[in-house]
Write an enzyme that holds these catalytic residues in place. Structure first.
Site, PDB file in Angstrom:
ATOM      1  CG  PHE A  18      -2.363  -0.117   0.958  1.00 49.11           C
ATOM      2  CD1 PHE A  18      -2.890  -1.517   0.399  1.00 49.11           C
ATOM      3  CD2 PHE A  18      -3.396   0.837   1.002  1.00 49.11           C
ATOM      4  CE1 PHE A  18      -4.212  -1.615   0.287  1.00 49.11           C
ATOM      5  CE2 PHE A  18      -4.536   0.709   0.891  1.00 49.11           C
ATOM      6  CZ  PHE A  18      -5.010  -0.452   0.198  1.00 49.11           C
TER       7      PHE A  18
ATOM      8  CD  GLU B  99      -2.667   3.563  -1.342  1.00 51.72           C
ATOM      9  OE1 GLU B  99      -2.953   4.596  -1.677  1.00 51.72           O
ATOM     10  OE2 GLU B  99      -1.919   3.194  -0.784  1.00 51.72           O
TER      11      GLU B  99
ATOM     12  NE  ARG C 262      -4.600   5.974  -0.145  1.00 46.70           N
ATOM     13  CZ  ARG C 262      -5.510   5.344   0.663  1.00 46.70           C
ATOM     14  NH1 ARG C 262      -6.190   6.182   1.226  1.00 46.70           N
ATOM     15  NH2 ARG C 262      -5.664   3.965   0.583  1.00 46.70           N
TER      16      ARG C 262
ATOM     17  CG  HIS D 177     -10.409   8.195   0.420  1.00 46.13           C
ATOM     18  ND1 HIS D 177     -11.393   7.330   0.004  1.00 46.13           N
ATOM     19  CD2 HIS D 177      -9.623   7.362   0.971  1.00 46.13           C
ATOM     20  CE1 HIS D 177     -11.056   6.144   0.263  1.00 46.13           C
ATOM     21  NE2 HIS D 177      -9.969   6.258   0.893  1.00 46.13           N
TER      22      HIS D 177
ATOM     23  NE  ARG E 178      -6.794   6.756   5.445  1.00 46.55           N
ATOM     24  CZ  ARG E 178      -7.462   6.064   4.697  1.00 46.55           C
ATOM     25  NH1 ARG E 178      -7.700   4.696   5.166  1.00 46.55           N
ATOM     26  NH2 ARG E 178      -7.907   6.146   3.381  1.00 46.55           N
TER      27      ARG E 178
END
Ligand SMILES: Cc1cc2nc3c(=O)[nH]c(=O)nc-3n(C[C@H](O)[C@H](O)[C@H](O)COP(=O)(O)OP(=O)(O)OC[C@H]3O[C@@H](n4cnc5c(N)ncnc54)[C@H](O)[C@@H]3O)c2cc1C
Length: 611
Positions: free
Chosen positions: A123, A253, A295, A363, A404
């Site tokens: 991730f 992701e 991200r 998100h 996050r």
């Protein structure tokens, strides 16, 4: 009005709420309190909670492998960009694998390797593969597992389709229950209890383009604000880089973790041109580079690519393409069946044969109700609020900081939800049952004020809702600046003023969704005003908050704290980051206090401060 009693009230039937409820039952049983009642209140049937939409997985170091707890802590702290609390991070990381294994014992079908170990995938921002998953339907299976377990617990009394209107606190700010509305029976319900766990989810649906369901409206955060409690780092809103245009549906992701690549209008892998290189081989993703960069960096790269004319125009804005074709049908079918179905149904492309158009969408909301690592809610001076806990996306525990890392949130719902439930049961066991006519009278007043909204007003809510989403998308997105934030602030003030005369056309007592949606709009407006005020106050760029006019990152990392005064005005302070639970209230001289809002907050009484 119905008045009922419980030992613990849990507000929220998502992963955090169900974990808390199960833990509370377990703790009560261990203490010999088999007759304890845990009230589980949710505005939707629990299986419709937003957790069900989680796709990619939950992070946890698999014992005995190459990964380490220290590395998970280090990755999370790096993602948090100075606003994570190291002790809170370690707290969750150390308990992560244990909770994921507990879930398996309850029936969670984690995907496994050929050798039978939990399969883990890569991730973004994680230096090792450590995300446990159930194909790309992790949230569905996780919520199902927790929910089916609650069904066998007789101590759990469910209040489905009950909208919680407010928290009940004593004058000394001790939690004593909730006042809600039973949508099916059309009746006000008061549940008195010495301990309350808020697990109401985040607020990212306030943005027009969002991966979140319509119910993710910041209700619990606005309740906390109205109760005089602070909200931390509201401006930290994560924008996910790969969502379907128009609908905002998430393309997890995990698709990039499995080897998917992003290309621009000409088919070039553009990320290296925006600081995410060097280029990795197609289908062989590497930690923290290119498609597996954090991200926020990927969303920023999209923003630049769009301005550089490298996106493909569509009626829903420019898109880039997520190319999965090289993974082949077998991998896509086995590992990414949900993504594949979403792409076919909502974008009309089969990822086995065609690249998937994607663009960013709001998100995840890192900010929330200030808690310790284990979910104890703290007040403005950093003191524990007796009997009040928060867990999941509504809480700011210190884990995520300014950004996050994907898959850290599901595991947080499990770890902190459980700890909050255990602690709430402990409080309930040591207190007299909550009761009192004063509390009930107060609850009635709160409910009456909300009920009086029905059948009055002239402002149709839909245009207010649309304008809220539009202005947040336009001016409080990937990059912000003073002009845009000033525009957003003025627009939100205008919406706030118009909301005081909002029209609730439906006067029905039963299943009045018109009214419920207006309540949600009020909560979103309240929290959005806090987020914009905090974004104005933070004159630096950090994590998910990037200011074009303040690109530097301050040497001293500070949290923003938003509060609401009795007149309904929003205030912001910046306070230094220290250990979990110790920073708030500790002014450092240069703190600012930004008051925004309608002067005098004249109409606040009509909505108890919302919007
Ligand atoms: C599309 C998508 C995919 C994601 N994928 C991942 C992933 O793979 N891994 C990961 O770690 N994270 C993921 N996340 C984030 C993660 O899913 C959420 O942070 C998490 O599920 C939130 O759980 P929760 O229990 O805090 O809240 P929710 O699941 O949102 O539940 C909130 C509950 O509160 C109740 N509630 C709210 N307001 C009221 C009220 N006024 N009265 C009564 N009840 C109320 C609701 O009914 C609901 O039951 C994803 C998020 C999205 C949007």
């Amino acid at each position: 009005m119905r008045v009922e009693h419980a030992d613990v009230v849990v507000v929220g039937g998502g992963a955090a709420g169900l974990s808390a409820a199960l833990a509370a039952v377990e703790a009560c049983a261990a203490a010999g309190r088999d007759d304890a009642v845990v009230a589980l209140v949710s505005k939707v049937y629990p299986m419709r909670s937003h957790t069900v939409a989680a796709e990619g997985g939950a992070a946890g170091v698999v014992p005995g492998g190459e990964d380490t707890l220290d590395q998970h802590v280090a990755d999370t702290l790096a993602g948090g960009a100075g606003l994570s609390h190291p002790d809170a991070v370690r707290y969750v990381v150390e308990r992560a694998a244990g909770e994921l294994a507990r879930l398996e014992r309850l029936g969670m079908p984690w995907s496994r390797t050929a050798e039978g170990r939990p399969a883990v995938r890569r991730f973004g921002g994680m230096s090792r593969p450590r995300t446990w998953f159930a194909a790309d339907k992790t949230g569905f299976h996780l919520l199902h597992t927790l929910f089916q377990t609650t069904l066998r617990e007789r101590s759990i009394r469910r209040y489905d389709e009950h909208v919680v209107l407010d928290l009940l606190l004593t004058a000394e700010r001790e939690a004593r229950g909730i006042v809600g509305y039973d949508q099916q029976r059309g009746e006000v319900v008061v549940v008195l209890a010495p301990a309350v766990v808020l697990a109401t989810g985040g607020y990212a649906r306030a943005w027009g383009t969002s991966t979140n369901a319509g119910i993710v409206t910041g209700d619990g955060l606005s309740m906390a604000l109205r109760a005089g409690l602070p909200l931390r780092d509201l401006e930290m809103v994560q924008v996910h880089p790969t969502c379907l245009p128009g609908s905002g549906l998430l393309i997890t992701e995990a698709a990039r973790g499995e080897g998917g690549v992003l290309v621009d209008a000409t088919g070039q892998r553009y990320l290296a041109d925006y600081g995410l290189g060097p280029v990795t081989p197609v289908g062989a993703p590497e930690p923290r580079r290119m498609e597996l960069g954090p991200r926020d960096k990927l969303s920023q790269a999209f923003w630049h690519a769009e301005r550089d004319g490298r996106t493909v125009p569509t009626r829903d804005g420019g898109v880039v393409h997520l190319d999965l074709r090289h993974l082949g049908k077998a991998v896509i079918d086995e590992r990414l069946p949900l993504v594949s179905g979403l792409a076919r149904r909502f974008a009309g492309v089969d990822p086995v044969h065609e690249p998937v158009p994607v663009r960013p969408a709001a998100h995840y909301t890192m900010g929330g109700i200030v808690t310790t690592a284990s979910g104890q809610v703290l007040d403005d001076a950093g003191r524990p609020v007796d009997g009040l806990f928060a867990a999941g996306e509504c809480a700011s525990t210190g884990l995520h900081g300014a950004n996050r890392l994907g898959s850290n949130s599901l595991v947080e719902t499990l770890v902190v939800g459980r700890e909050a439930g255990l602690a709430a049961a402990g409080v309930a066991g040591s207190r007299a049952p909550a009761q009192g006519t004063e509390l009930v009278d107060h609850a009635r007043d709160l409910a009456d004020t909300r009920l009086a909204m029905r059948g009055r007003g002239t402002e149709p809510p839909a245009p207010l809702r649309k304008e809220l989403g539009r202005v947040l998308d336009a001016d409080v997105g990937i990059f912000r600046d003073a002009d845009g934030l000033a525009r957003a602030s003025a627009t939100l003030d205008d919406l706030h003023a118009r909301f005081q005369d909002v029209r609730v056309a439906d006067t029905a007592d039963v299943l009045n969704t018109d009214w419920a949606q207006v309540l949600e709009l009020g909560a979103m407006l309240t929290v959005a005003r806090g987020a914009v005020a905090a974004a104005v106050a933070r004159t630096e760029s950090r994590g998910a908050h990037q200011r074009l006019d303040h690109p530097q990152t301050d040497d001293v990392a500070r949290h923003s704290l938003v509060t609401l005064d009795p007149a309904g005005e929003t205030h912001v302070r910046l306070v230094p980051v220290e250990g979990a639970g110790t920073a708030i209230g500790a002014d450092i001289g240069t703190d600012i206090d930004t008051a925004v809002g309608t002067p005098g907050g004249t109409a606040v009484g009509t909505t108890q401060g919302d919007a």
